[in-house]
Design a protein around this motif. Structure first.
Motif, PDB file in Angstrom:
ATOM      1  N   VAL A  20      88.472 -51.385-108.160  1.00 34.96           N
ATOM      2  CA  VAL A  20      88.832 -52.799-108.214  1.00 34.96           C
ATOM      3  C   VAL A  20      89.518 -53.082-109.543  1.00 34.96           C
ATOM      4  CG1 VAL A  20      87.047 -53.604-106.626  1.00 34.96           C
ATOM      5  CG2 VAL A  20      86.541 -53.432-109.065  1.00 34.96           C
ATOM      6  N   THR A  21      90.405 -54.051-109.510  1.00 30.00           N
ATOM      7  CA  THR A  21      91.172 -54.428-110.698  1.00 30.00           C
ATOM      8  C   THR A  21      90.633 -55.741-111.240  1.00 30.00           C
ATOM      9  OG1 THR A  21      93.143 -53.353-109.807  1.00 30.00           O
ATOM     10  CG2 THR A  21      93.472 -54.966-111.559  1.00 30.00           C
ATOM     11  N   PRO A  22      90.386 -55.843-112.543  1.00 30.72           N
ATOM     12  CA  PRO A  22      89.835 -57.078-113.116  1.00 30.72           C
ATOM     13  C   PRO A  22      90.867 -58.200-113.137  1.00 30.72           C
ATOM     14  CG  PRO A  22      90.310 -55.512-114.861  1.00 30.72           C
ATOM     15  CD  PRO A  22      90.553 -54.790-113.567  1.00 30.72           C
ATOM     16  N   VAL A  23      90.964 -58.907-112.038  1.00 25.78           N
ATOM     17  CA  VAL A  23      91.901 -60.019-111.912  1.00 25.78           C
ATOM     18  C   VAL A  23      91.372 -60.989-110.872  1.00 25.78           C
ATOM     19  CG1 VAL A  23      93.266 -58.711-110.235  1.00 25.78           C
ATOM     20  CG2 VAL A  23      94.310 -60.646-111.386  1.00 25.78           C
ATOM     21  N   ASP A  24      91.594 -62.278-111.088  1.00 23.95           N
ATOM     22  CA  ASP A  24      91.244 -63.302-110.107  1.00 23.95           C
ATOM     23  C   ASP A  24      92.400 -63.475-109.132  1.00 23.95           C
ATOM     24  OD1 ASP A  24      88.761 -63.796-111.143  1.00 23.95           O
ATOM     25  OD2 ASP A  24      89.172 -65.862-111.768  1.00 23.95           O
ATOM     26  N   LEU A  25      92.098 -63.414-107.841  1.00 22.02           N
ATOM     27  CA  LEU A  25      93.068 -63.704-106.792  1.00 22.02           C
ATOM     28  C   LEU A  25      92.713 -65.074-106.229  1.00 22.02           C
ATOM     29  CD1 LEU A  25      95.413 -62.897-104.930  1.00 22.02           C
ATOM     30  CD2 LEU A  25      93.738 -61.723-103.469  1.00 22.02           C
ATOM     31  N   VAL A  26      93.585 -66.049-106.428  1.00 23.50           N
ATOM     32  CA  VAL A  26      93.335 -67.437-106.030  1.00 23.50           C
ATOM     33  C   VAL A  26      94.196 -67.758-104.814  1.00 23.50           C
ATOM     34  CG1 VAL A  26      93.421 -69.845-106.764  1.00 23.50           C
ATOM     35  CG2 VAL A  26      92.821 -68.050-108.427  1.00 23.50           C
ATOM     36  N   LEU A  27      93.554 -68.183-103.721  1.00 23.65           N
ATOM     37  CA  LEU A  27      94.249 -68.356-102.446  1.00 23.65           C
ATOM     38  C   LEU A  27      94.164 -69.801-101.959  1.00 23.65           C
ATOM     39  CD1 LEU A  27      92.860 -65.151-100.653  1.00 23.65           C
ATOM     40  CD2 LEU A  27      94.958 -65.366-102.018  1.00 23.65           C
ATOM     41  N   GLU A  28      95.323 -70.458-101.880  1.00 27.28           N
ATOM     42  CA  GLU A  28      95.397 -71.822-101.361  1.00 27.28           C
ATOM     43  C   GLU A  28      95.125 -71.832 -99.863  1.00 27.28           C
ATOM     44  OE1 GLU A  28      98.459 -75.666-101.116  1.00 27.28           O
ATOM     45  OE2 GLU A  28      99.204 -73.732-101.825  1.00 27.28           O
ATOM     46  N   GLY A  29      94.703 -72.983 -99.340  1.00 29.56           N
ATOM     47  CA  GLY A  29      94.517 -73.142 -97.905  1.00 29.56           C
ATOM     48  C   GLY A  29      95.787 -73.586 -97.222  1.00 29.56           C
ATOM     49  N   GLY A  30      95.649 -74.168 -96.020  1.00 32.18           N
ATOM     50  CA  GLY A  30      96.831 -74.648 -95.318  1.00 32.18           C
ATOM     51  C   GLY A  30      96.834 -74.348 -93.840  1.00 32.18           C
ATOM     52  N   ALA A  31      95.642 -74.191 -93.237  1.00 33.03           N
ATOM     53  CA  ALA A  31      95.549 -73.934 -91.795  1.00 33.03           C
ATOM     54  C   ALA A  31      96.428 -72.742 -91.426  1.00 33.03           C
ATOM     55  CB  ALA A  31      95.891 -75.188 -91.001  1.00 33.03           C
ATOM     56  N   ILE A 200      96.344 -63.953-110.176  1.00 32.15           N
ATOM     57  CA  ILE A 200      97.403 -63.983-109.172  1.00 32.15           C
ATOM     58  C   ILE A 200      97.081 -65.133-108.233  1.00 32.15           C
ATOM     59  CG2 ILE A 200      98.531 -62.757-107.284  1.00 32.15           C
ATOM     60  CD1 ILE A 200      97.731 -60.141-108.641  1.00 32.15           C
ATOM     61  N   VAL A 201      98.052 -65.997-107.989  1.00 35.35           N
ATOM     62  CA  VAL A 201      97.843 -67.173-107.151  1.00 35.35           C
ATOM     63  C   VAL A 201      98.793 -67.097-105.953  1.00 35.35           C
ATOM     64  CG1 VAL A 201      97.817 -69.700-107.067  1.00 35.35           C
ATOM     65  CG2 VAL A 201      97.295 -68.513-109.222  1.00 35.35           C
ATOM     66  N   VAL A 202      98.251 -67.335-104.766  1.00 32.73           N
ATOM     67  CA  VAL A 202      99.079 -67.363-103.561  1.00 32.73           C
ATOM     68  C   VAL A 202      99.079 -68.788-103.018  1.00 32.73           C
ATOM     69  CG1 VAL A 202      99.506 -66.418-101.270  1.00 32.73           C
ATOM     70  CG2 VAL A 202      98.478 -64.962-103.041  1.00 32.73           C
ATOM     71  N   CYS A 203     100.256 -69.403-102.986  1.00 36.23           N
ATOM     72  CA  CYS A 203     100.422 -70.759-102.465  1.00 36.23           C
ATOM     73  C   CYS A 203     101.000 -70.709-101.050  1.00 36.23           C
ATOM     74  CB  CYS A 203     101.352 -71.567-103.365  1.00 36.23           C
ATOM     75  SG  CYS A 203     100.704 -71.824-105.040  1.00 36.23           S
ATOM     76  N   THR A 204     100.814 -71.766-100.309  1.00 40.21           N
ATOM     77  CA  THR A 204     101.309 -71.790 -98.931  1.00 40.21           C
ATOM     78  C   THR A 204     102.394 -72.831 -98.702  1.00 40.21           C
ATOM     79  OG1 THR A 204      99.443 -73.201 -98.261  1.00 40.21           O
ATOM     80  CG2 THR A 204      99.195 -70.825 -97.968  1.00 40.21           C
ATOM     81  N   VAL A 259     102.424 -66.230-109.731  1.00 38.79           N
ATOM     82  CA  VAL A 259     102.257 -67.174-108.632  1.00 38.79           C
ATOM     83  C   VAL A 259     103.221 -66.778-107.514  1.00 38.79           C
ATOM     84  CG1 VAL A 259     102.241 -69.583-107.923  1.00 38.79           C
ATOM     85  CG2 VAL A 259     101.647 -68.974-110.282  1.00 38.79           C
ATOM     86  N   ILE A 260     102.692 -66.641-106.316  1.00 40.01           N
ATOM     87  CA  ILE A 260     103.482 -66.220-105.166  1.00 40.01           C
ATOM     88  C   ILE A 260     103.638 -67.414-104.228  1.00 40.01           C
ATOM     89  CG2 ILE A 260     103.636 -64.605-103.234  1.00 40.01           C
ATOM     90  CD1 ILE A 260     101.843 -62.709-104.821  1.00 40.01           C
ATOM     91  N   TRP A 261     104.874 -67.892-104.125  1.00 42.73           N
ATOM     92  CA  TRP A 261     105.195 -69.003-103.239  1.00 42.73           C
ATOM     93  C   TRP A 261     106.046 -68.509-102.070  1.00 42.73           C
ATOM     94  CZ3 TRP A 261     105.848 -70.118-108.607  1.00 42.73           C
ATOM     95  CH2 TRP A 261     105.122 -71.201-109.108  1.00 42.73           C
ATOM     96  N   PRO A 262     105.991 -69.174-100.919  1.00 43.65           N
ATOM     97  CA  PRO A 262     107.022 -68.938 -99.896  1.00 43.65           C
ATOM     98  C   PRO A 262     108.387 -69.238-100.509  1.00 43.65           C
ATOM     99  CG  PRO A 262     105.203 -70.195 -98.972  1.00 43.65           C
ATOM    100  CD  PRO A 262     104.983 -70.153-100.460  1.00 43.65           C
ATOM    101  N   GLU A 263     109.385 -68.469-100.125  1.00 42.87           N
ATOM    102  CA  GLU A 263     110.703 -68.625-100.730  1.00 42.87           C
ATOM    103  C   GLU A 263     111.452 -69.847-100.212  1.00 42.87           C
ATOM    104  OE1 GLU A 263     112.578 -64.892-100.007  1.00 42.87           O
ATOM    105  OE2 GLU A 263     111.556 -63.917-101.700  1.00 42.87           O
ATOM    106  N   LYS A 264     111.034 -70.398 -99.091  1.00 40.62           N
ATOM    107  CA  LYS A 264     111.686 -71.569 -98.531  1.00 40.62           C
ATOM    108  C   LYS A 264     110.618 -72.454 -97.894  1.00 40.62           C
ATOM    109  CE  LYS A 264     112.786 -68.852 -94.406  1.00 40.62           C
ATOM    110  NZ  LYS A 264     113.878 -68.332 -93.552  1.00 40.62           N
ATOM    111  N   PRO A 265     110.929 -73.733 -97.632  1.00 36.75           N
ATOM    112  CA  PRO A 265     109.930 -74.619 -97.037  1.00 36.75           C
ATOM    113  C   PRO A 265     109.335 -74.040 -95.758  1.00 36.75           C
ATOM    114  CG  PRO A 265     111.801 -75.888 -97.792  1.00 36.75           C
ATOM    115  CD  PRO A 265     112.180 -74.447 -97.955  1.00 36.75           C
ATOM    116  N   VAL A 266     108.023 -74.145 -95.646  1.00 36.20           N
ATOM    117  CA  VAL A 266     107.308 -73.605 -94.483  1.00 36.20           C
ATOM    118  C   VAL A 266     107.329 -74.641 -93.372  1.00 36.20           C
ATOM    119  CG1 VAL A 266     105.093 -72.769 -93.625  1.00 36.20           C
ATOM    120  CG2 VAL A 266     105.846 -72.158 -95.929  1.00 36.20           C
ATOM    121  N   THR A 267     107.825 -74.237 -92.199  1.00 33.59           N
ATOM    122  CA  THR A 267     107.923 -75.155 -91.068  1.00 33.59           C
ATOM    123  C   THR A 267     106.797 -74.964 -90.059  1.00 33.59           C
ATOM    124  OG1 THR A 267     109.419 -73.622 -89.936  1.00 33.59           O
ATOM    125  CG2 THR A 267     110.419 -75.340 -91.289  1.00 33.59           C
ATOM    126  N   VAL A 268     105.970 -73.939 -90.252  1.00 28.53           N
ATOM    127  CA  VAL A 268     104.818 -73.722 -89.369  1.00 28.53           C
ATOM    128  C   VAL A 268     103.860 -74.905 -89.504  1.00 28.53           C
ATOM    129  CG1 VAL A 268     102.703 -72.347 -89.172  1.00 28.53           C
ATOM    130  CG2 VAL A 268     104.931 -71.213 -89.227  1.00 28.53           C
TER     131      VAL A 268
END
Length: 305
Positions: A20-31, A200-204, A259-268
């Motif tokens: 395991v790597t010592p890092v926080d992985l933060v995950l946004e929600g969004g159904a 590392i943060v993952v946004c939706t 921070v990892i974002w979708p590259e374009k607006p999410v239409t889902v």
């Protein structure tokens, strides 16, 4: 990478034999926007990146649970397979059961009968997993570290219980709903509880997204009239959310987090019924993680190969 049915009888989880790597992985929600997060998490597993602490909200918590369990592909597979089944996530489920996110079906029938998974995969994981819910009585986020699959299940359900279309989850003397209301992207919690960690943060939503004021607040005031602090968080959520996204952009630009974002607006949509749209969003998350992998590896001190 594929979206075929994962092998529930795998002899070892994906984290087996990995450090395991010592890092926080933060995950946004969004159904159903969580398909983006599922793609990112699967790419990480394929590259052997297992963050030692995962903090997930709502759909991010569901993806984070499977990531912690080392169960590659399962989060995305279930969304694609069951998106058209009203028992999974739908307004019909809300009308018939009181919960848009079908609790009995999603947290009972699927993992226990239709798509069985051994709880041992999560229970012996080296990854610490924290789900985020909203406490209606205090109006504050509830951060729960899961000790086992069975112990943490009520908190996982609470984290994904969307306001207005979900019944309140009562557990350990608390009244809980979806964590997105009180802490959509728990980067501050990560920083306060583990200031020395990398993140590392993952946004939706894409980087330019701006949340508008809630148009359903009149109804929320009626439904949650007994919880004034929670109503306050609902009313001002868009302000807190937009400030958080601006702060994430600064952290990313300064190299203090990835921070990892979708590259374009999410239409889902939140209750998306188109399997192709969900596969495409999953691929967007997967491919975005691969594109950013050299930067992620450099940030963490990895060999990018």
């Amino acid at each position: 990478m594929n979206l075929n049915k994962p092998n529930s009888k795998l002899p070892v989880p994906a984290y087996e034999g990995r450090k395991v790597t010592p890092v926080d992985l933060v995950l946004e929600g969004g159904a159903m926007r969580g398909q983006f997060t599922a793609g990112v998490c699967d790419a990480f597993m394929e590259h052997g990146l297992f963050c030692d602490r995962v903090i997930g909200v709502s759909a991010g918590a569901l993806c984070g649970w499977y990531y912690a369990a080392g169960y590659h592909g399962q989060a995305a597979y279930l969304n694609v397979k069951y998106c058209q089944d009203w028992r999974y996530l739908s307004l019909k489920s809300y009308a018939l059961t009181g919960n848009a996110c079908g609790r009995t079906f999603m947290f009972g029938e699927i993992p226990e009968r239709l798509e069985p998974i051994s709880s041992d995969l999560f229970d012996r994981s080296p990854v610490t997993f924290i789900s985020v819910a909203s406490d209606l009585e205090t109006g504050e986020a509830d951060y729960h570290e899961h000790r086992s699959t069975s112990e943490g299940r009520p908190y996982l359900i609470a984290s994904s219980s969307i306001p207005l279309v979900s019944q309140i989850v009562e557990v350990d003397g608390k009244k809980l709903l979806d964590g997105g209301t009180c802490d959509s992207v728990p980067i501050l919690y990560s920083a306060l509880t583990r200031p020395e960690a990398k993140r590392i943060v993952v946004c939706t939503h894409d980087r330019s997204y701006v949340r508008e004021p809630d148009k359903l607040h009149t109804l929320e005031r009626q439904v949650y009239k007994d919880f004034p602090y929670y109503l306050e968080r609902l009313e001002y959520r868009h302000i807190e959310y937009n400030r958080t996204y601006r702060a994430l952009a600064r952290l990313d630009e300064r190299g203090e987090a990835v921070v990892i974002w979708p590259e374009k607006p999410v239409t889902v949509s939140n209750m998306e019924k188109d399997p192709d749209a969900l596969v495409n969003l999953y691929l967007q998350g997967y491919e975005t993680a691969l594109r950013l992998w050299p930067r992620i590896a450099a940030y963490l001190g990895f060999d990018a190969a």
